[in-house]
Design an enzyme around this catalytic site. Sequence first.
Site, short mmCIF file in Angstrom:
data_model
loop_
_atom_site.label_atom_id
_atom_site.label_comp_id
_atom_site.label_asym_id
_atom_site.label_seq_id
_atom_site.Cartn_x
_atom_site.Cartn_y
_atom_site.Cartn_z
N ASP A 332 0.84 -1.18 0.00
CA ASP A 332 0.00 0.00 0.00
C ASP A 332 0.89 1.25 0.00
O ASP A 332 1.87 1.31 0.76
CB ASP A 332 -0.86 -0.04 1.27
N GLU A 361 1.40 0.29 -4.85
CA GLU A 361 0.86 1.58 -5.30
C GLU A 361 1.99 2.60 -5.33
O GLU A 361 2.32 3.19 -4.32
CB GLU A 361 -0.19 2.08 -4.32
#
Length: 634
Positions: A332, A361
């Site tokens: 993340d 990400e």
Amino acid sequence: MVSDLFSSSAFEARYTYQGNDLGASWTPEKTLFRVWAPTASAVAVHLYRSGGEISGDFIEALEMTADVNGTWLAAKYGDLNGVYYTYAADINGKRVEVCDPYAKAVGVNGRRAMVIDLASTDPDGWENDADPHAGDPITDAVIYELHIRDLSVDASSGIRNKGKYLGLTETGTAGKKGIPTGLDHIKDLGITHLQILPMYDYGSVDESDPRPQFNWGYDPVNYNAPEGSYASDPYDGAVRIRELKQMIKGLHDNGISVVMDVVYNHVFDADSFCFNQLVPACFSRTDSSGHYTDGSGCGNETASERAMVSKYIVDSVKYWAQEYHIDGFRFDLVGLIDTVTVNEIIRQVHAVNPNVIFYGEGWNMPAAVTKEGFHMANQDHADKVPEFAFFNDTFRDSLRGSVFLEAEKGYISGACVPKEILERCWMGATQWAQSPAQSINYISCHDNHTLMDKITLSTPKVSRAARVRMCRLAAAFTMTAQGVPFFQAGEEMLRSKPLGDGAYDHNSYTSPDSVNSIKWDKLSKAEYRTTCGYYKGLIAFRKAHPALRRMTHAEVGGTVVPISHCNPHVLSFLVGGNIFAVFNADRKAVEVRLPEGTWNIHVNGDSAGLDILGSAKDTVRVAGISAMILKKKQ
Ligand code: CA
């Protein structure tokens, strides 16, 4: 300024501990405790009978001795398996009592750590458990993103262990008309990797409250212990470990590799996070006034560039890979973590298991880095982390329209997107991608609207049937593109998160089960079942054709040729001289010239797979809003 202290070379030279024994190390004869707390004046281990902060269950306090590099050490003879503990530390004249940052097992809500004999949590056959896709390149992966609770919690799942780790081990489950659900459904689709939304111990769900609660779980509390709300018993620290291992083994036994969603970029609450309690404000970045910076948008961001924070992240990922046999990690907001840490994670994990895949990400975010010369692992620095892949938002937004503009259309819904961008997407060559292996291609994930909801919101005057065709066109483009295909669970059955009154939930992180859960009964209707079969066929087609899964730009460049077409909504490609792919986002059918030879149709707007649906020569008619994939007849 405190943050300067922790990032100074003088501090790091003196207080960087290199050993691998932080936490509680159990043997039947004794347990050793080691904790890093360089600014503490005294530290003790408190032993307890339970994990639940119950009064009267205190056993004793063990004073710790100051040891090398700011660590503190204590030993206790006897078998401590199952004994709970905390660290009580005196820092700046104040006493704190907290969980162990290196806790491998925790009690309810993760307040106390537990000493554990990890071998006792291994399911039968664990020593032979392995990644079913070991040795395969990352471009062979087809990744399916799932929240544990969503899979099973709806009554239509027919799954007994609703919302639990064990729900993912159940086979033979069925909904209406006997249509397979849960694990059987996922296995039948043919995906290779299951990415599980956070399953480390997070803070937003009260594990002691049996009433239905939902959260995605992007709020870490204990990085090295599983979440308790997915376990049958959140009070016994061993149960969640054992059941998570059972889940992973069950998936491996069914040919599915497991990717863990990890969130090292921020914590649930920076002040109460145990690492920051033991070494105040060392784990999280602060500004010149000592306030936490908020690059994550979640209240704090991790100072990954500090030696002991970097080590903590590396140790944690390595632990999950080794102890839980995790086959891949999805990071993340990895754009807040430095490239040195990311490369060190990959190096150390690959030293014990070279098959583990890494992606995340890589958005370019405002990181308040506390040291000079560090780069963040975002798309712009993809060249600095060559073995790490990034979610491709250009791919996503070009196909479906911007996630930030609800009404904006994308290529599949009729927008005129520059062909050069789309061709680069399909060839795994978006500007930042150093290779197709660095591009995670997707059109929906847990964030933002589901694919079907986005299409619905951006095409108010279009029929439901046309919207379903757009969904399939997007899927065909994604599943045949160079790179790594990824999709949100339920996308294959037109998943929707309706809020009523024509509104749809674009951020369902804490929405009820009624919004989030997978509604298996939908598969009893043809529209959903056919789309599901379409995805299954596309995956089978991809798996059967290595030419769609190249690892380098050079290989793609020597294989894939874009063929121009005068219609701005039509793209076509010739792959290896014998696969011809056409994508027609125009609402009208188009005639497309075929290369010489006779061609068998394997994918059209309704069906996909290895079966031959028809054949064509010279030209082929491609229906409005549909893909067509053909293979040259031998
Ligand atoms: Ca928890």
